[in-house]
Design a protein around this motif. Structure first.
Motif, PDB file in Angstrom:
ATOM      1  N   GLU A 163       0.848  -1.187   0.000  1.00  0.00           N
ATOM      2  CA  GLU A 163       0.000   0.000   0.000  1.00  0.00           C
ATOM      3  C   GLU A 163       0.887   1.242   0.000  1.00  0.00           C
ATOM      4  OE1 GLU A 163      -3.396   2.267   2.725  1.00  0.00           O
ATOM      5  OE2 GLU A 163      -2.493   0.375   3.411  1.00  0.00           O
ATOM      6  N   PRO A 253      -4.982   9.059  -4.444  1.00  0.00           N
ATOM      7  CA  PRO A 253      -6.144   8.204  -4.228  1.00  0.00           C
ATOM      8  C   PRO A 253      -5.823   7.107  -3.208  1.00  0.00           C
ATOM      9  CG  PRO A 253      -5.824   8.606  -6.565  1.00  0.00           C
ATOM     10  CD  PRO A 253      -4.643   9.190  -5.873  1.00  0.00           C
ATOM     11  N   GLY A 254      -6.654   6.958  -2.213  1.00  0.00           N
ATOM     12  CA  GLY A 254      -6.377   6.005  -1.136  1.00  0.00           C
ATOM     13  C   GLY A 254      -5.810   6.653   0.099  1.00  0.00           C
TER      14      GLY A 254
END
Length: 374
Positions: A163, A253-254
């Motif tokens: 991530e 994004p995220g």
């Protein structure tokens, strides 16, 4: 318009070469000579058939130097040439809109260098006119076509770093420092639209968005620490109204955080470093100067139990223009891959991968929105 519906696409699918005419291909030292000329010669499917410059005489000289058969003293004459399918606009930014309009009104497809316009309003005008003329277009945001960035994009998508937590960029603009070349005075004047914010930072922002997604909540803060530069030949001082510092931040994004710092001139330390840090690993891209669109790019990474970085060579399958070398031909390398991608887009139809004028207007909009952010 879908690219598959155009006459240009029909030529590409039939195997007929696309005839190219370049506005701004001078005899010595122009960007078109350093980047577009070798790129077009390295990508099968294109033929450079015509050029125009500021006068008939200079165009003839350039045609003799570069072996281009048709030369014109005006953009209108070039655009009217039946041998030209694609017009390349490679001149200073203040002239983009007028020349693009001339080519579009002649029914030609157009590749225009970045920045697309001198500000958002011009870019939106060109994008709207291209839509109304229903011809394929390309804006010169070629960094995202560089194989090293394509490789980085795939590594991130495949989970190499896990991530994404953050990304950090520091870059040197090369220009906008203590000295300036005699042919580069125009970049110091903010009114000309060719600034550190629009050129190296704009190219970087677009390349980063192609790898990590479009930054959100972008906040851009330019600053002027220098107000002049010294001409390296004459020794005369030249006023500088363009910012020589650009600091920006945003979110990906995220939720990952993004930070940027561009500074004018060159550093004795780091001139370009882009880190992508994640839960499972890190990617680092480096270059000798902060112009991602024209520099040789080194990609390294480390993950899992490794405690350092190791080179991550670009897979051969991503190198679509083997006639050019990523380092020796650096100014032309990403441009050539953008030309190659444009051919693919024309042949396959559907949503284009190479950035078009609508994308260029959107990139202008993201920068101006970032400047206006509280």
């Amino acid at each position: 318009m879908n690219a598959s519906d155009s006459q240009l696409a029909e030529r590409a699918r039939s195997g007929k070469p696309i005839g190219v005419g370049i506005i701004g291909l001078g005899a010595h030292g122009s960007w078109a000579e350093r980047a577009h000329l070798p790129a077009l010669r390295a990508v099968p499917g294109y033929e450079l058939r015509a050029l125009s410059t500021s006068s008939k005489e200079s165009a003839e000289r350039s045609g003799q130097v570069h072996g281009v058969p048709r030369t014109f003293g005006s953009a209108a004459d070039l655009a009217a040439c039946d041998d030209v399918d694609l017009v390349v606009v490679a001149v200073k930014v203040p002239h983009h809109r007028e020349l693009v309009r001339t080519a579009l009104d002649a029914g030609r497809s157009v590749l225009c260098e970045w920045p697309l316009g001198n500000g958002l309003a011009e870019a939106e005008d060109m994008a709207q006119r291209a839509r109304s003329r229903a011809v394929p277009t390309v804006v010169g945001l070629q960094a995202r076509s560089h194989p090293a960035l394509v490789h980085a994009r795939r590594l991130v998508a495949d989970g190499y770093v896990g991530e994404v937590l953050s990304t950090t960029v520091v870059g040197s603009g090369g220009a906008w420092g203590a000295t300036v070349g005699p042919r580069d005075h125009h970049v110091l004047d903010a009114a000309n639209g060719a600034t550190m914010l629009t050129i190296p930072f704009g190219h970087l922002l677009d390349g980063l968005a192609s790898v990590l997604g479009e930054p959100e909540e972008l906040r851009i803060r330019p600053a002027s620490r220098r107000t002049s530069a010294v001409d390296r030949e004459s020794g005369q001082r030249v006023p500088m109204t363009a910012a020589d510092q650009v600091v920006a931040s945003g979110r990906l994004p995220g939720g990952a955080v993004a930070t940027f710092h561009y500074r004018g001139g060159m550093s004795r330390g780091t001139n370009f470093r882009w880190e992508i840090n994640g839960t499972e690993g890190d990617l680092v891209l480096t270059a000798p100067v902060g112009h991602l669109q024209l520099s040789p790019i080194t990609l390294e990474g480390g993950r899992s139990t490794s405690t350092g970085l190791a080179p991550l060579p670009v897979p051969g399958s991503l190198v679509r223009v083997p006639a050019l070398d990523a380092r020796a031909d650096a100014p032309a390398y990403a441009v050539a891959h953008a030309y190659r991608q444009f051919l693919d887009d024309l042949r396959t139809g559907g949503t284009p991968v190479v950035p078009d004028f609508a994308h260029g207007a959107a990139r202008h909009r993201s920068i101006e929105s970032g400047l206006a952010a509280p």
